[in-house]
Design a protein around this motif. Structure first.
Motif, PDB file in Angstrom:
ATOM      1  N   SER A  80      51.459  33.653  47.178  1.00  0.00           N
ATOM      2  CA  SER A  80      50.756  34.542  46.164  1.00  0.00           C
ATOM      3  C   SER A  80      50.096  35.788  46.668  1.00  0.00           C
ATOM      4  N   ARG A  81      49.378  35.388  47.669  1.00  0.00           N
ATOM      5  CA  ARG A  81      48.215  36.292  48.167  1.00  0.00           C
ATOM      6  C   ARG A  81      49.080  37.100  49.057  1.00  0.00           C
ATOM      7  N   ILE A  82      50.017  36.788  49.677  1.00  0.00           N
ATOM      8  CA  ILE A  82      50.726  37.903  50.396  1.00  0.00           C
ATOM      9  C   ILE A  82      51.596  38.785  49.487  1.00  0.00           C
ATOM     10  N   GLU A  83      52.196  38.270  48.633  1.00  0.00           N
ATOM     11  CA  GLU A  83      52.541  38.924  47.265  1.00  0.00           C
ATOM     12  C   GLU A  83      51.614  40.255  46.803  1.00  0.00           C
ATOM     13  N   ASP A  84      50.657  39.834  46.771  1.00  0.00           N
ATOM     14  CA  ASP A  84      49.545  40.752  46.184  1.00  0.00           C
ATOM     15  C   ASP A  84      49.149  41.878  47.196  1.00  0.00           C
ATOM     16  N   ILE A  85      49.225  41.306  48.510  1.00  0.00           N
ATOM     17  CA  ILE A  85      49.068  42.520  49.574  1.00  0.00           C
ATOM     18  C   ILE A  85      50.035  43.405  49.770  1.00  0.00           C
ATOM     19  N   ILE A  86      51.507  42.739  49.703  1.00  0.00           N
ATOM     20  CA  ILE A  86      52.855  43.814  49.636  1.00  0.00           C
ATOM     21  C   ILE A  86      52.528  44.669  48.609  1.00  0.00           C
ATOM     22  N   LYS A  87      52.204  44.172  47.243  1.00  0.00           N
ATOM     23  CA  LYS A  87      52.162  45.049  46.173  1.00  0.00           C
ATOM     24  C   LYS A  87      51.022  46.060  46.355  1.00  0.00           C
ATOM     25  N   GLN A  88      50.080  45.753  46.689  1.00  0.00           N
ATOM     26  CA  GLN A  88      48.903  46.769  46.754  1.00  0.00           C
ATOM     27  C   GLN A  88      49.202  47.848  48.034  1.00  0.00           C
ATOM     28  N   ALA A  89      49.766  47.361  49.067  1.00  0.00           N
ATOM     29  CA  ALA A  89      49.995  48.223  50.373  1.00  0.00           C
ATOM     30  C   ALA A  89      51.102  49.010  49.960  1.00  0.00           C
ATOM     31  N   SER A  90      51.991  48.649  49.231  1.00  0.00           N
ATOM     32  CA  SER A  90      53.063  49.729  48.888  1.00  0.00           C
ATOM     33  C   SER A  90      53.020  50.442  47.422  1.00  0.00           C
ATOM     34  N   GLY A  91      51.868  50.278  47.020  1.00  0.00           N
ATOM     35  CA  GLY A  91      51.284  51.135  45.595  1.00  0.00           C
ATOM     36  C   GLY A  91      52.273  50.622  44.639  1.00  0.00           C
ATOM     37  N   GLY A  92      52.602  49.400  44.507  1.00  0.00           N
ATOM     38  CA  GLY A  92      53.241  48.694  43.475  1.00  0.00           C
ATOM     39  C   GLY A  92      55.006  48.562  43.607  1.00  0.00           C
ATOM     40  N   LYS A  93      55.372  49.229  44.613  1.00  0.00           N
ATOM     41  CA  LYS A  93      56.701  49.299  44.815  1.00  0.00           C
ATOM     42  C   LYS A  93      57.380  48.021  45.211  1.00  0.00           C
ATOM     43  N   GLY A  94      56.686  47.213  46.135  1.00  0.00           N
ATOM     44  CA  GLY A  94      57.294  46.041  46.725  1.00  0.00           C
ATOM     45  C   GLY A  94      56.462  44.745  46.291  1.00  0.00           C
ATOM     46  N   GLY A  95      57.069  43.584  46.836  1.00  0.00           N
ATOM     47  CA  GLY A  95      56.753  42.282  46.746  1.00  0.00           C
ATOM     48  C   GLY A  95      57.100  41.188  47.718  1.00  0.00           C
ATOM     49  N   LEU A  96      57.195  40.199  47.586  1.00  0.00           N
ATOM     50  CA  LEU A  96      57.791  39.009  48.435  1.00  0.00           C
ATOM     51  C   LEU A  96      59.120  39.419  48.743  1.00  0.00           C
ATOM     52  N   GLU A  97      59.817  39.781  47.583  1.00  0.00           N
ATOM     53  CA  GLU A  97      61.479  40.280  47.668  1.00  0.00           C
ATOM     54  C   GLU A  97      61.660  41.148  48.822  1.00  0.00           C
ATOM     55  N   ASN A  98      60.674  41.739  49.306  1.00  0.00           N
ATOM     56  CA  ASN A  98      60.736  42.911  50.409  1.00  0.00           C
ATOM     57  C   ASN A  98      60.572  42.223  51.733  1.00  0.00           C
ATOM     58  N   ALA A  99      60.096  40.926  51.961  1.00  0.00           N
ATOM     59  CA  ALA A  99      59.947  40.436  53.112  1.00  0.00           C
ATOM     60  C   ALA A  99      61.294  40.239  54.051  1.00  0.00           C
TER      61      ALA A  99
END
Length: 158
Positions: A80-99
């Motif tokens: 969940s935390r990694i999901e939040d990190i990806i979302k924030q680092a990508s300006g909301g354009k990504g999430g765990l589906e981009n791993a």
């Protein structure tokens, strides 16, 4: 036989060796091929169960000062935390589906792998959607309350 899934998903194309074989209990692609377009690669450091508010998910302190540690709760919190990190680092354009790649560290492979894998499979429903993954048993992590740590790389189209 070597097979690859040619359906592009947000985290690139899954490469699965012998894709016709039955789905194994551990869901991960053998490799991910990053999209060949304008993208941002996000390298996530090893993340453990400590939460932004300073609490520790999956950790209960007992009266004697020892800890009861729950690998499922820790794994769910880390993902969940990694999901939040990806979302924030990508300006909301990504999430765990981009791993596209991950390394999971466990302090006791024998007792923790199945629980970690169950939580992992709740997030990544198929091998075709899961990142490449290595799971490594380690003798300890930086804090005695940590029993799982995950490092991940994501690719997000910008």
């Amino acid at each position: 036989m070597i097979a690859t899934n040619h359906n592009m998903s947000p985290n690139g194309t899954a490469f699965i060796y012998n894709a016709e074989a039955p789905e194994p209990t551990a869901r991960y692609a053998h490799a991910r091929v990053a999209p060949a377009s304008a993208h941002q690669t996000i390298y996530i450091s090893g993340i453990a169960c400590v939460q932004p508010d300073g609490t520790y998910a999956g950790v209960t302190e007992k009266a004697d000062g020892t800890y009861e540690l729950d690998v499922r709760a820790q794994t769910a919190a880390v993902l969940s935390r990694i999901e939040d990190i990806i979302k924030q680092a990508s300006g909301g354009k990504g999430g765990l589906e981009n791993a596209i790649d991950s390394v999971v560290y466990l302090t006791d492979m024998k007792s923790q792998y199945a629980g970690m894998n169950e939580e992992w499979n709740k997030v990544f429903k198929t091998r075709a959607s899961a990142p490449a993954r290595a799971t490594i048993g380690v003798s300890e992590l930086p804090d005695p309350r940590f029993i799982v740590e995950i490092k991940m790389t994501a690719v997000v189209e910008m």
